[in-house]
Design an enzyme around this catalytic site. Structure first.
Site, PDB file in Angstrom:
ATOM      1  N   LYS A  20      43.522  41.961  45.057  1.00  0.00           N
ATOM      2  CA  LYS A  20      43.077  42.131  46.427  1.00  0.00           C
ATOM      3  C   LYS A  20      41.761  41.400  46.588  1.00  0.00           C
ATOM      4  O   LYS A  20      40.765  41.718  45.924  1.00  0.00           O
ATOM      5  CB  LYS A  20      42.916  43.614  46.739  1.00  0.00           C
ATOM      6  CG  LYS A  20      42.362  43.858  48.135  1.00  0.00           C
ATOM      7  CD  LYS A  20      42.467  45.303  48.530  1.00  0.00           C
ATOM      8  CE  LYS A  20      41.824  45.534  49.881  1.00  0.00           C
ATOM      9  NZ  LYS A  20      41.880  46.918  50.292  1.00  0.00           N
ATOM     10  N   LYS A  22      47.141  40.356  47.965  1.00  0.00           N
ATOM     11  CA  LYS A  22      46.677  40.563  49.329  1.00  0.00           C
ATOM     12  C   LYS A  22      45.417  39.761  49.590  1.00  0.00           C
ATOM     13  O   LYS A  22      44.515  39.806  48.755  1.00  0.00           O
ATOM     14  CB  LYS A  22      46.400  42.051  49.501  1.00  0.00           C
ATOM     15  CG  LYS A  22      45.851  42.452  50.829  1.00  0.00           C
ATOM     16  CD  LYS A  22      45.545  43.911  50.824  1.00  0.00           C
ATOM     17  CE  LYS A  22      44.898  44.246  52.145  1.00  0.00           C
ATOM     18  NZ  LYS A  22      44.351  45.550  52.192  1.00  0.00           N
TER      19      LYS A  22
END
Ligand code: PBG
Length: 326
Positions: free
Chosen positions: A196, A250
């Site tokens: 992330k 992400k």
């Protein structure tokens, strides 16, 4: 020059193209992220995410019903509490909004849905960080992951099939796995937001969950630096070793190289999160008539699958699924 390559032979007709297509996006590949807010009496539109709402528990149920009818059966829940505090206690309160919503959805939809819960603190803390703060204002890793374990147990108890730690604390997956197992939830899966990145693409999400990071702060002290590629594989492998059943990259579009690397390396399901800013950009350009938004959405989501995602979290889930069915 003979024989000349003639790739166009296989592109002649839709039937030919369908026959040789390597990647086919289906509604079963999609996960719909949904927001549920405490203390609302009607769904509240999110300005920067056209078509998305902060839901009441009631409107959440209707949204799930409709999305399910289009063939999307997995949902990622985000809670928006009425009151926040320094530690974010609403996140593990059995009567916290996410738990209330999970219980309702599980009792209504049972095994027809896969219920995922974002496991983090930022929606629940007054300072907007993903963990508890030290006196110096940095996020304290080890006391934060203890709270994450408590959140995981509360979410599992309320009916989450999958908990999804998104705070990028070191050791968070292990702490949550141990917490779940010790409370008898060995059947609850963990989807780790493994790679992330600290990204400006999360802008509209912060409006959606009413999070403002105190003192103009950011998350670069715990989320990944977008200049780096290789550490993403390392993060994913570490999460799997700690017990992650599935991993995530992400955002999606700017990280297809990272997604490709992870998909080629790990042997668990891999997902990608097409995030709020990615959705908002397509919607905004579409509204201006500058692009054909539904086609761009389909192209992007198919590209994410092509790059190696087994499933994709996207605010387009319901809309794209509806299009795929028509
Ligand atoms: C953290 C979390 C965030 C998103 C998902 N989980 C925000 C952040 O890390 O700042 C972003 C999702 C999106 O932009 O769509 N709870």
């Amino acid at each position: 020059m003979f024989p000349l390559e003639r790739p166009r032979r296989l592109r002649k007709t839709p039937a030919f193209r369908d026959l040789v297509a390597e990647t086919v996006l289906t509604s079963a590949d999609l996960v719909a992220p949904l927001f549920v807010a405490e203390g609302l009496n009607a769904p509240h539109p999110i300005n920067s995410l056209p078509g998305q709402f902060q839901h009441t528990v009631e409107s959440l149920v209707r949204e799930v019903e409709e999305t399910l009818s289009n063939g999307v059966s997995a949902f990622m829940l985000f809670g928006v509490p009425e009151k926040k505090d320094e530690e974010g206690s609403g996140a593990w309160d059995p009567d916290g909004i996410t738990q209330v919503a999970l219980r309702e959805l599980k009792s209504r939809f049972g095994h027809d849905v896969v219920l995922m819960a974002d496991l983090c603190l930022d929606e629940y803390t007054t300072h907007g960080h993903c963990g508890v703060l030290t006196p110096h204002g940095t996020v304290d890793n080890d006391s934060t992951i203890e709270l994450y374990a408590q959140i995981g147990i509360a979410q599992a108890q309320a009916g989450a099939d999958v908990v999804a730690p998104s705070g990028m604390m070191d050791g968070q997956v292990l702490a949550i796995r141990q917490g779940l197992d010790s409370a008898g939830f060995d059947d609850t899966a963990i989807l780790a937001y493994s790679a992330k990145y600290a990204s400006a693409f999360y802008g509209p999400f912060r409006e959606a969950v009413k999070v403002e990071i105190a003192n103009g702060g950011d998350r670069r002290g715990y989320q990944q630096d977008y200049r780096n590629r290789r550490e993403a594989v390392r993060e994913a492998l570490a999460d799997i070793e700690q017990g992650a059943d599935m991993v995530m990259v992400k955002p999606a579009m700017s990280y297809l190289d990272v997604l490709g690397d992870i998909a080629a390396t790990v042997d668990v399901p891999v997902s990608a999160y097409h995030v709020s800013g990615e959705y908002a950009m397509i919607k905004a350009a579409g509204e201006r008539g500058w692009i054909d938004a539904p086609r761009v959405a389909l192209e992007q989501l198919t590209a994410v699958k092509r790059a190696g995602a087994n499933f994709i979290l996207t605010y387009f889930a319901n809309e794209v699924a509806e299009g795929l069915n028509s």
